[in-house]
Design a protein around this motif. Structure first.
Motif, mmCIF file in Angstrom:
data_model
loop_
_atom_site.group_PDB
_atom_site.id
_atom_site.type_symbol
_atom_site.label_atom_id
_atom_site.label_comp_id
_atom_site.label_asym_id
_atom_site.label_seq_id
_atom_site.Cartn_x
_atom_site.Cartn_y
_atom_site.Cartn_z
ATOM 1 N N GLU A 1 0.836 -1.215 0.000
ATOM 2 C CA GLU A 1 0.000 0.000 0.000
ATOM 3 C C GLU A 1 0.867 1.259 0.000
ATOM 4 O OE1 GLU A 1 -2.077 3.377 1.879
ATOM 5 O OE2 GLU A 1 -0.629 2.096 2.901
ATOM 6 N N ILE A 2 1.902 1.287 0.818
ATOM 7 C CA ILE A 2 2.783 2.453 0.898
ATOM 8 C C ILE A 2 3.550 2.645 -0.412
ATOM 9 C CG2 ILE A 2 4.838 3.361 2.059
ATOM 10 C CD1 ILE A 2 3.833 1.924 4.584
ATOM 11 N N GLU B 1 -5.058 -4.567 -8.247
ATOM 12 C CA GLU B 1 -5.161 -4.246 -6.832
ATOM 13 C C GLU B 1 -5.001 -2.741 -6.678
ATOM 14 O OE1 GLU B 1 -3.472 -6.112 -2.692
ATOM 15 O OE2 GLU B 1 -2.031 -5.801 -4.315
ATOM 16 N N THR B 2 -5.928 -2.115 -5.932
ATOM 17 C CA THR B 2 -5.926 -0.666 -5.761
ATOM 18 C C THR B 2 -6.119 -0.307 -4.300
ATOM 19 O OG1 THR B 2 -6.861 -0.348 -7.976
ATOM 20 C CG2 THR B 2 -7.023 1.500 -6.448
ATOM 21 N N GLY C 1 -8.659 10.006 4.137
ATOM 22 C CA GLY C 1 -8.407 10.559 5.459
ATOM 23 C C GLY C 1 -7.426 9.697 6.227
ATOM 24 N N ASN C 2 -7.819 9.223 7.402
ATOM 25 C CA ASN C 2 -6.956 8.354 8.194
ATOM 26 C C ASN C 2 -7.239 6.879 7.925
ATOM 27 O OD1 ASN C 2 -9.468 8.167 9.376
ATOM 28 N ND2 ASN C 2 -8.687 8.125 11.482
ATOM 29 N N ALA C 3 -7.944 6.610 6.828
ATOM 30 C CA ALA C 3 -8.301 5.240 6.464
ATOM 31 C C ALA C 3 -7.943 4.994 5.000
ATOM 32 C CB ALA C 3 -9.794 4.997 6.704
ATOM 33 N N ARG C 4 -8.222 3.778 4.529
ATOM 34 C CA ARG C 4 -7.954 3.440 3.133
ATOM 35 C C ARG C 4 -8.989 2.445 2.632
ATOM 36 N NH1 ARG C 4 -2.784 -0.807 3.576
ATOM 37 N NH2 ARG C 4 -3.983 -2.534 4.458
ATOM 38 N N GLU D 1 -10.224 0.117 5.834
ATOM 39 C CA GLU D 1 -9.428 -0.103 7.040
ATOM 40 C C GLU D 1 -8.937 1.215 7.625
ATOM 41 O OE1 GLU D 1 -5.340 -2.340 8.587
ATOM 42 O OE2 GLU D 1 -5.853 -2.334 6.446
ATOM 43 N N VAL D 2 -9.054 1.315 8.938
ATOM 44 C CA VAL D 2 -8.386 2.345 9.729
ATOM 45 C C VAL D 2 -7.251 1.628 10.451
ATOM 46 C CG1 VAL D 2 -8.583 4.062 11.547
ATOM 47 C CG2 VAL D 2 -10.524 3.630 10.021
ATOM 48 N N PRO D 3 -5.983 1.893 10.086
ATOM 49 C CA PRO D 3 -4.866 1.126 10.658
ATOM 50 C C PRO D 3 -4.873 1.108 12.177
ATOM 51 C CG PRO D 3 -4.091 2.484 8.837
ATOM 52 C CD PRO D 3 -5.519 2.878 9.096
#
Length: 566
Positions: free
Chosen positions: A39-40, A363-364, A369-372, A432-434
């Motif tokens: 993801e990063i 895959e995307t 915000g603070n989620a993905r 997801e919110v890490p």
């Protein structure tokens, strides 16, 4: 509970202190770290070699160093921090002498599951379920050497298959797993420069080549318990891996792969391998060799009339491309046999079938915000004879059995857990919110032919008993004739041409539709709660026309990681 556990730990040690993970620690195949690094990296618009796993922390850090932390989104930085916290986790220490230490990382996992139909296999299966008590033990020497093994208190795999098993807490001596560790290794390495290093590992456990949704067609983490030794040379743009893996007694897979990255946007992996049903041989350990050129299939039985060859050639390609940030397209190709136009024109009476398989997907990851958001779509196809050769002795499968309970026998393919003879597709959408919570929706479709999964071994086991501890199939014994095996045979089958030219899915296909929703919640950094309901519909179950089965399943698990309690 926290105070009680810390007190118990102190009783085992005169001195209580902690030590962080070493650079040579291996991150297991399928671990969430690979999702986070992907993801990063995609947010930065670059690719890396982490489709090949397990990888050391030092390798993973090399790819993280390519990412500009300050340029990441809020969720990207949170994901980066989450990885760094995992690398910095400090196991409980029993011994600490200079840079040498002995430590352990205990966790407790309590799970319950229920399904309404015995005709449907568990969705939350033995690959998903965690040991009731998991205490990985480590001997570490700074950033130079790591030796690690799993110490578990768990149900055995056979017990996990039972329809009336509703918890991972074993309540019978027959359910106890005495065959651990499933994963153990010795790992060492050295960095020549800041970007180029060498690594060596010898161990036992799962590996993977190619990051996919359903398990790589080339080599997936669903092949477990394989012993291996490997040598790696790596840098950000190039990586070489040479390895030998032992599936069973006198069943070795020699393989090497070259991975290259162009412009940080395009990455390709070539893997060549040779599985040999014979004792370990020096000539295959050459790290810079083309195995196919040895023509080993001619050497183990020079009698041309005998179909035994004792070998299976293997070739794989994995490609991925990120045209824009946040997304990648990928393709995976595996081959055990391909009849060239020359062979089909000059040897038209050969019973040798093709054995090909491929996956394609996208895959995307979308920051919010603070989620993905995580969106993935994948399709795969496998020939009826992918992974299958003239004998199960040199087919691409590992077989084993347990020593407790019903002593269940298992067969695991090298690649896709769906096996050969299958067309499938999967869609996954997640939010997801890490380190807080996540929800994932997963839809899986499969069209499974009569040689899919482990179907080819059911008839074989009933007739010959091949599997588990019996890993040598006697092709000369009248009771073990070739008719009991799936590969086309001219001497015993009048329809061998029809079998050779079969197209997946063969016979009466099973059509599987499965929907799962997985939710996770972390009220504390050491506590994770997971709930997963699933619903499955199978048309033509057991390849019987009109036979329909359907059922609902619910699974829930609570996991406590004690080293995060501090």
């Amino acid at each position: 509970m926290k105070k009680f556990f810390l007190l118990a730990v102190s009783l085992f040690s005169l001195q209580f202190s902690m030590y962080a993970r070493g650079a040579q620690d291996l991150v297991p195949a399928g671990h969430w770290v690979y999702d986070s690094v992907t993801e990063i990296s995609l947010e930065a618009g670059i690719l890396n070699f982490l489709g090949t796993a397990p990888a050391t922390i030092r390798q993973i850090q090399l790819y993280l160093d390519e990412v500009d932390y300050d340029a990441l989104s809020d969720v990207g930085r949170a994901e980066y921090d989450k990885i760094e916290r995992y690398f910095a986790e400090e196991p409980f220490k029993l011994v600490n002498s200079d840079i040498l230490f002995v430590g352990f990382e205990p966790s407790i996992n309590i799970a319950g599951f229920y399904k309404t139909s015995d005709d449907i296999d568990w969705v939350y299966d033995r690959y998903e379920r965690q040991p009731m008590l998991d205490v990985p033990a480590t001997i570490g020497c700074g950033d130079y050497v790591t030796m690690k093994m799993d110490v578990i208190l768990a149900q055995n795999k056979g017990a996990s298959l039972h329809n009336n098993n509703y918890t991972n807490i074993f309540y019978s001596a027959d359910h106890f797993d005495i065959n651990f560790p499933d994963n153990s290794y010795f790992s060492t390495g050295f960095m020549f420069t800041e970007k180029t290093g060498i690594g060596f590992q010898i161990g036992k456990g799962s590996r993977s080549i190619g990051r996919t949704l359903t398990g790589s067609m080339i080599w997936s983490e669903y092949l477990t318990g394989v012993s291996y030794a490997q040598l790696e040379l790596y840098s950000p743009a190039f990586k070489y891996t040479g390895a030998v893996s032992q599936f069973n007694v006198d069943k070795y897979m020699y393989h090497h792969q070259i991975e290259a990255r162009l412009f940080k946007k395009f990455q390709i992996t070539f893997m060549e391998g040779l599985l040999v049903n014979a004792p370990l041989e020096l000539r295959y350990l050459n790290p810079w060799m083309i195995f196919h050129g040895i023509a080993a299939w001619r050497e183990y039985d020079p009698d041309d009339d005998d179909p035994e060859s004792h070998t299976c050639d293997y070739f794989g390609i994995n490609v991925q491309f990120t045209p824009v940030k946040h997304t990648r397209f990928y393709g995976t190709f595996a081959m055990t046999q391909f009849q060239t136009p020359y062979e089909t024109s000059h040897y038209g009476d050969s019973a040798t079938p093709n054995g090909l398989g491929a996956q394609f997907g996208n895959e995307t990851f979308i920051p919010h915000g603070n989620a993905r958001w995580h969106i993935g779509l994948e399709g795969s196809w496998a020939d009826p004879y992918l992974y299958i050769k003239e004998s199960p002795n040199w087919s691409m499968v590992r077989t084993y059995s347990e020593n407790m309970g019903d002593k269940a026998i298992f067969y695991e393919w090298i690649g896709s857990p769906f096996g050969p003879d299958t067309i499938s597709g999967e869609l996954t959408v997640g939010y997801e919110v890490p380190d807080a919570w996540s929800v994932d929706f997963i839809y899986l479709f499969m069209a499974r032919g009569e040689q899919s999964g482990i179907n080819v071994f059911k008839k074989l086991y009933a007739a010959t008993g091949w599997g588990g501890q019996k890993t040598e199939f006697d092709m000369t014994d009248g009771s073990d004739d070739l008719a009991n095996w799936a590969y086309p045979d001219k001497s015993s089958q009048s329809n061998w041409k029809e079998l050779r030219d079969a197209i997946a899915p063969t016979g009466t296909p099973e059509y599987v539709n499965r929907i799962s929703v997985r939710g996770t919640y972390k009220p504390q950094k050491y506590l994770t709660v997971t709930v997963q309901p699933s619903y499955t519909v199978i048309l033509n179950r057991n390849h019987e026309q009109g036979n329909t089965a359907h059922g609902f399943e619910i699974a829930a698990a609570v996991s406590v990681n004690f080293i995060n309690m501090r």
